[in-house]
Structures are given as structure tokens and as C-alpha cells.
Design a protein around this motif. Structure first.
Motif, PDB file in Angstrom:
ATOM      1  N   GLN A   1       0.834  -1.201   0.000  1.00 42.74           N
ATOM      2  CA  GLN A   1       0.000   0.000   0.000  1.00 42.74           C
ATOM      3  C   GLN A   1       0.869   1.252   0.000  1.00 42.74           C
ATOM      4  O   GLN A   1       0.577   2.229  -0.708  1.00 42.74           O
ATOM      5  CB  GLN A   1      -0.934  -0.012   1.207  1.00 42.74           C
ATOM      6  CG  GLN A   1      -2.045  -1.043   1.127  1.00 42.74           C
ATOM      7  CD  GLN A   1      -2.843  -1.163   2.415  1.00 42.74           C
ATOM      8  OE1 GLN A   1      -2.447  -0.639   3.467  1.00 42.74           O
ATOM      9  NE2 GLN A   1      -3.975  -1.857   2.361  1.00 42.74           N
TER      10      GLN A   1
ATOM     11  N   LYS B   1       2.873   6.251  -7.420  1.00 47.49           N
ATOM     12  CA  LYS B   1       1.690   6.345  -8.275  1.00 47.49           C
ATOM     13  C   LYS B   1       1.777   7.499  -9.273  1.00 47.49           C
ATOM     14  O   LYS B   1       1.054   7.502 -10.271  1.00 47.49           O
ATOM     15  CB  LYS B   1       0.427   6.484  -7.431  1.00 47.49           C
ATOM     16  CG  LYS B   1       0.351   7.763  -6.604  1.00 47.49           C
ATOM     17  CD  LYS B   1      -0.917   7.783  -5.766  1.00 47.49           C
ATOM     18  CE  LYS B   1      -0.987   9.063  -4.928  1.00 47.49           C
ATOM     19  NZ  LYS B   1      -2.223   9.107  -4.105  1.00 47.49           N
TER      20      LYS B   1
ATOM     21  N   ARG C   1      -2.153  -1.004  -5.577  1.00 43.30           N
ATOM     22  CA  ARG C   1      -3.272  -0.061  -5.454  1.00 43.30           C
ATOM     23  C   ARG C   1      -4.470  -0.661  -4.721  1.00 43.30           C
ATOM     24  O   ARG C   1      -5.107  -0.008  -3.894  1.00 43.30           O
ATOM     25  CB  ARG C   1      -3.709   0.389  -6.849  1.00 43.30           C
ATOM     26  CG  ARG C   1      -4.826   1.420  -6.884  1.00 43.30           C
ATOM     27  CD  ARG C   1      -5.316   1.599  -8.310  1.00 43.30           C
ATOM     28  NE  ARG C   1      -5.888   0.354  -8.827  1.00 43.30           N
ATOM     29  CZ  ARG C   1      -6.144   0.135 -10.122  1.00 43.30           C
ATOM     30  NH1 ARG C   1      -5.834   1.060 -11.015  1.00 43.30           N
ATOM     31  NH2 ARG C   1      -6.680  -1.009 -10.503  1.00 43.30           N
TER      32      ARG C   1
ATOM     33  N   GLN D   1       1.400   4.436  -2.985  1.00 45.55           N
ATOM     34  CA  GLN D   1       1.354   5.868  -2.684  1.00 45.55           C
ATOM     35  C   GLN D   1       2.655   6.570  -3.074  1.00 45.55           C
ATOM     36  O   GLN D   1       2.647   7.716  -3.529  1.00 45.55           O
ATOM     37  CB  GLN D   1       1.076   6.069  -1.187  1.00 45.55           C
ATOM     38  CG  GLN D   1      -0.312   5.624  -0.745  1.00 45.55           C
ATOM     39  CD  GLN D   1      -1.424   6.387  -1.443  1.00 45.55           C
ATOM     40  OE1 GLN D   1      -1.322   7.588  -1.702  1.00 45.55           O
ATOM     41  NE2 GLN D   1      -2.506   5.678  -1.766  1.00 45.55           N
ATOM     42  N   LYS D   2       3.760   5.875  -2.940  1.00 45.11           N
ATOM     43  CA  LYS D   2       5.067   6.476  -3.224  1.00 45.11           C
ATOM     44  C   LYS D   2       5.322   6.632  -4.714  1.00 45.11           C
ATOM     45  O   LYS D   2       5.936   7.616  -5.149  1.00 45.11           O
ATOM     46  CB  LYS D   2       6.165   5.626  -2.583  1.00 45.11           C
ATOM     47  CG  LYS D   2       7.570   6.203  -2.714  1.00 45.11           C
ATOM     48  CD  LYS D   2       8.574   5.334  -1.965  1.00 45.11           C
ATOM     49  CE  LYS D   2       9.981   5.909  -2.051  1.00 45.11           C
ATOM     50  NZ  LYS D   2      10.969   5.075  -1.308  1.00 45.11           N
TER      51      LYS D   2
END
Length: 530
Positions: free
Chosen positions: A480, A487, A500, A484-485
């Protein structure tokens, strides 16, 4: 390992079913198994047949490359420049995103192959046990080892499994899943039997076959995965004391064709060029072809950005579907020589040419399973002479470090960690300063983190990362965070979707294939959330 005995007996037939009409056939459960083998030659042929299952593309692809690495923060699927993307991409992306369904062929690819190995191994055990054949114990030991190994892959990818420890009768066809604890107990029992029966070594013509040391090491790994720290420590100390294995002095030699089955190798799937054509039963490693860069197109050459000599014959290219991530590359400490042995960097001159790696989203390519041009099959890209390493002595040392740390044996944990780091340090180029200084932390949490870091860089791109994260209890959190890092677009315009849709409590395992559930007549339950 070309010889394979094809057994029509009904062991685990329901589990092996891949076609709906299979259930309409009468199972041959009454075949006289106890008289099938009459001499050692036939027993040996059956054992080699069981090993050959592991050489199949569908045995390796989903379990090792896709789920083991591409679904982790270490590796990534290449892009649409690869010719394989059109048929491979959608299923692999669904795995990476964790949006996969129970009919995803990559997530379910191991299912039939794994049960085929269980079937062959069980047949080997039963037939050898029930016949008076010279030297049969070592073949029985191989059967126990191979069955345990298949179950190990099953439980790490799918969770709890039906336990098959004998040739099934008709009434036993439709078996429900056992508990995960019972599955692990089955693995442990088989490996203990294998330890008792396998030889310490085989003659030079049989290199690569399972040994006592391989079974001992695999049992230690099984304990590690269950967090049975004392059992793991005791078992792996026996491996160390037996003195069967050594670290290769130079790290990159572990993956060199000239050092296959070397002093560090505990167990590997054997591959060689056989010239038998493109097929699942090919002895060569097609997994290597997934690793190789897809090369340049004519339009790339015509653009003037790349030298003309980068146009190669087809055998020189690959599919570029197992590419190192920026996250893995950033994990290596300054001047760690393992980085250069693990990846081919964008624009690097290696194996006589510049690597552009345009089919990789960050232009990096895997190096460990790269085969030099002069050693590749010229006729069949799927037929490459590169073994797939399953266990090596660095595993034993870092597992020992992990178990020792959890047991409060800080000094020993640091000692085993340092053995691995020292080998890497000594492999560095002359003149490199302050390379991989010894770890000196004494806190259990900090040392655990240091050991996990060492496993990541030591075994990068060796198909272990997802399973390591899972057993460590942090795969959901890591994936997860990865999404976020990364995307947002990287310098090449690529936006990741990896991680994702990861749901904690669900995506730690793959779904049981729908076809297997349908074939079970309701006895096979799906994993939670699918």
C-alpha cells in the motif's frame, strides 16, 4: 531429465483436474501400484520424471516471477514494447494491482503443476516402499522432499491445502482443505522422512538431485515461515555443523553459469539446452527469456538515438517482464557490489553491447538470470541453460541470524549477518572505501530490520520478496505504501498501479482457481475475500 513415467493412477485426480470432462472418466484407482516398478532403473526414471515437472514454465512463472517478485516492491512488469505484453500483461497487471479474480491464469498457474508434482512424488514413495528394489531408500527420500517442496509452494501462495499422503481411493477424491497448521505439519513430516533417507551427496552425473542437506535446510526454512524460532535455530545449526556448504567467495559467481551447483547451492531446478522445441516440457529455462531485454525495434534504430549495432537476431532478445524497481535499487547501500550483480543499469555496457532496456519502465534490467549471448540457445529462446536457485547457503545464514535474534542471541545473530555482509564486502572493487560496515546494533527490533534489509539486497530478483514480506507480516503495509510512493509519473512517464487494491487479510494469498472449486463438488472452499 528427459525421461518421465506417465502414471494414469487416480492419486489426487480431483485436484489435478483442468478440464470439466475429466470428472466423467472412470478413475483408475485399482491399478496395482505395488507391482509397477520392478527394478532400480524404473525407479530412477520415475524420480527423474517428478523432477521434470519443476522445469515447466507453468510451474515457475506465476509462483516465482509474478507472485514472488513482480507483485512485490522489488520487481515490475515491463511495458507494452514487449511482444509478450499483449497476452501476458493484463493478467500480470491484475496480480500486481491485487485486483485479480479466481480465474486469473497467472495466479492459478501453479495449481495443476503443483498437484502433478505431489502426485508423482506420492507414486514414487508408495511404489518404492512396496517393492523390494536395491537402493530404494534414496528414491523414497526424493519423493518425500519433492512432495514437501510442492506443498511449501502451495501453502505460501494459496494457504491451507488438502493433505495427500497416500494414493487416494475413489471415496477420497473430493477432499476439503485441511488447516494451515495441518498443512505445515505435513511438510515437516515429509522433510523429516527425507532427511533420514536421502544421501549426503550424489555422484557427479546426478548433481542437482535432492540431498540430506537440502531437506535439512528446507525444514529449517519451513520453521522460519511458521515463526518456530527455536526449532528453526536448532535445525539450521545442524546444517551449519554438517559443513555441506560454503559461501562462494565472490558474490556474482553464485549466478555464473560456470558455478552452477557450486558450493553455495543447496537446491536448484536444473536446466540445460535440449533442443526439444518451444514447449512446457522443455528442459531449458524459459523463465530466463522473460528476464532478457526485449531489444530495439527498427523504428528505434531509425530514430538515430541508438547505435545500429543494437539490432540483434531474435535469439538475442527476450520479453523483459521482470524488471528491478527504483525502490529495490535505492535499498542497496553505497558501493554494495551486489547491486551491479543484480541489475543492468540503463546505458550499461555489458556482454559486448549497450543495454537500453526500453521495455523496462525505469530502463533497469535483471542480471542474475541473464545468459550471455554466446551461451544462449540459437534455435529456441525458451531453451536456456540457467538453473533456478531455490535455496543457497546465504539463506541458511540469514535465517539463522533471524532466529537467533528472536531468541535473544544477539551476538550470534550479528555473527551470521556479518558472514553474509563480509562476503559481499570482499567482492567489492579495489579502492572502494567504507563498503558495508559491520552492523553493531544490539536492539532486537533494529537488528531484525537490519536482517530483513540484508535479505532484500542479498536475494534481490530471486523470486523471494513477496513471500518474505508475507511471513514477516507486513506485505499489505509495504505494498500500500509502495503505491502511494510511486503512483505519480516517473521520468519516463510511467505511473505505477502496483499495490493499489491490496486488501489486508485477503491479498496475502492468491484465490483458489475457480476450476478447482467447481471440480471439487463443493468441498473446496475459496480463500476469504475472493
Amino acid at each position: 531429465m528427459k525421461t518421465k513415467i506417465l502414471l494414469s493412477i487416480g492419486a489426487a485426480a480431483m485436484l489435478l483436474a483442468s478440464c470439466s470432462d475429466f470428472l466423467d472418466k472412470t478413475p483408475l484407482v485399482n491399478l496395482a501400484a505395488e507391482t509397477y516398478y520392478s527394478n532400480e532403473e524404473e525407479l530412477n526414471a520415475a524420480a527423474l520424471g517428478a523432477y521434470s515437472v519443476m522445469q515447466n514454465e507453468t510451474f515457475q512463472l506465476g509462483h516465482f516471477m509474478v507472485w514472488g517478485d513482480d507483485c512485490s516492491d522489488d520487481a515490475d512488469l515491463g511495458n507494452s514494447r514487449s511482444e509478450a505484453y499483449s497476452w501476458f500483461g493484463a493478467a500480470a497487471i491484475a496480480c500486481q494491482n491485487f485486483s485479480l479474480l479466481d480465474n486469473n491464469w497467472l495466479a492459478g498457474g501453479y495449481w495443476n503443476q503443483g498437484w502433478s508434482l505431489v502426485n508423482d512424488a506420492t507414486q514414487l514413495i508408495v511404489n518404492a516402499t512396496n517393492n523390494d528394489i536395491p537402493n530404494k531408500d534414496k528414491y523414497i527420500g526424493e519423493g518425500y522432499f519433492l512432495r514437501a517442496y510442492s506443498y511449501f509452494n502451495f501453502v505460501t501462495q494459496y494457504g491451507a491445502m488438502p493433505v495427500v499422503d497416500h494414493v487416494l481411493s475413489y471415496d477420497e477424491y473430493y477432499m476439503p482443505r485441511n488447516t494451515e497448521e495441518q498443512t505445515w505439519a505435513h511438510i515437516e513430516n515429509d522433510l523429516k522422512n527425507a532427511i533420514e533417507l536421502l544421501p549426503e551427496e550424489w555422484d557427479p552425473t546426478n548433481l542437482g538431485r535432492a540431498t540430506k542437506g537440502a531437506a535439512m535446510s528446507m525444514l529449517g526454512k519451513a520453521y522460519i515461515y511458521q515463526k518456530k524460532w527455536q526449532e528453526a535455530y536448532d535445525q539450521l545449526k545442524k546444517v551449519e555443523a554438517a559443513d555441506y556448504y560454503r559461501l562462494e567467495p565472490v558474490y556474482e559467481h553464485v549466478f555464473d553459469l560456470d558455478h552452477q551447483n557450486g558450493q553455495e547451492c543447496i537446491f536448484a531446478i536444473q536446466h540445460s539446452i535440449s533442443g526439444t522445441g518451444w514447449a512446457d516440457s522443455n528442459e531449458g529455462s524459459i523463465l530466463v527469456f522473460y528476464e532478457h531485454d526485449a531489444g530495439l525495434a527498427k523504428s528505434d534504430i531509425d530514430s538515430g538515438q541508438y547505435p545500429g549495432e543494437e539490432v540483434y537476431e531474435k535469439y538475442m532478445t527476450g520479453w523483459s517482464m521482470h524488471c528491478p524497481t527504483d525502490d529495490l535499487i535505492a535499498e542497496f547501500e553505497d558501493n554494495d557490489p551486489r547491486l551491479k550483480a543484480t541489475v543492468i543499469a540503463p546505458g550499461e555496457f555489458y556482454d559486448g553491447h549497450i543495454h537500453y532496456n526500453l521495455s523496462s519502465n525505469n530502463r533497469y534490467q535483471s542480471k542474475k538470470y541473464y545468459v550471455p549471448f554466446e551461451k544462449r540457445s540459437k534455435d529456441d529462446q525458451s531453451d536456456q541453460p540457467k538453473n533456478i536457485i531455490i535455496l543457497r547457503y546465504a539463506d541458511v545464514l540469514l535465517f539463522l541470524a533471524e532466529a537467533a535474534n528472536e531468541l535473544g542471541k544477539t551476538g550470534e545473530a550479528l555473527q551470521y549477518l556479518e558472514m553474509v555482509r563480509a562476503r559481499a564486502r570482499n567482492s567489492a572493487s579495489a579502492g572502494a572505501d567504507n563498503v558495508l560496515p559491520p552492523v553493531i546494533t544490539s536492539g532486537k527490533d533494529e537488528l531484525r530490520t537490519a536482517i530483513w534489509h540484508e535479505r532484500r539486497v542479498e536475494f534481490g530478483m530471486e523470486y523471494n520478496r513477496f513471500y518474505d514480506l508475507k511471513r514477516q507480516g507486513r506485505v499489505g503495509e509495504v505494498m500500500q505504501a509502495y503505491y502511494q510512493k510511486y503512483k505519480d509519473a516517473n521520468p519516463y512517464g510511467y505511473k505505477t498501479t502496483k499495490g493499489r487494491d491490496f486488501v489486508i487479510g485477503k491479498n496475502e494469498v492468491c484465490p483458489i482457481p475457480r476450476r478447482a472449486i467447481d471440480a471439487s463438488r463443493g468441498t473446496m472452499e475459496q480463500n476469504p475475500g475472493y
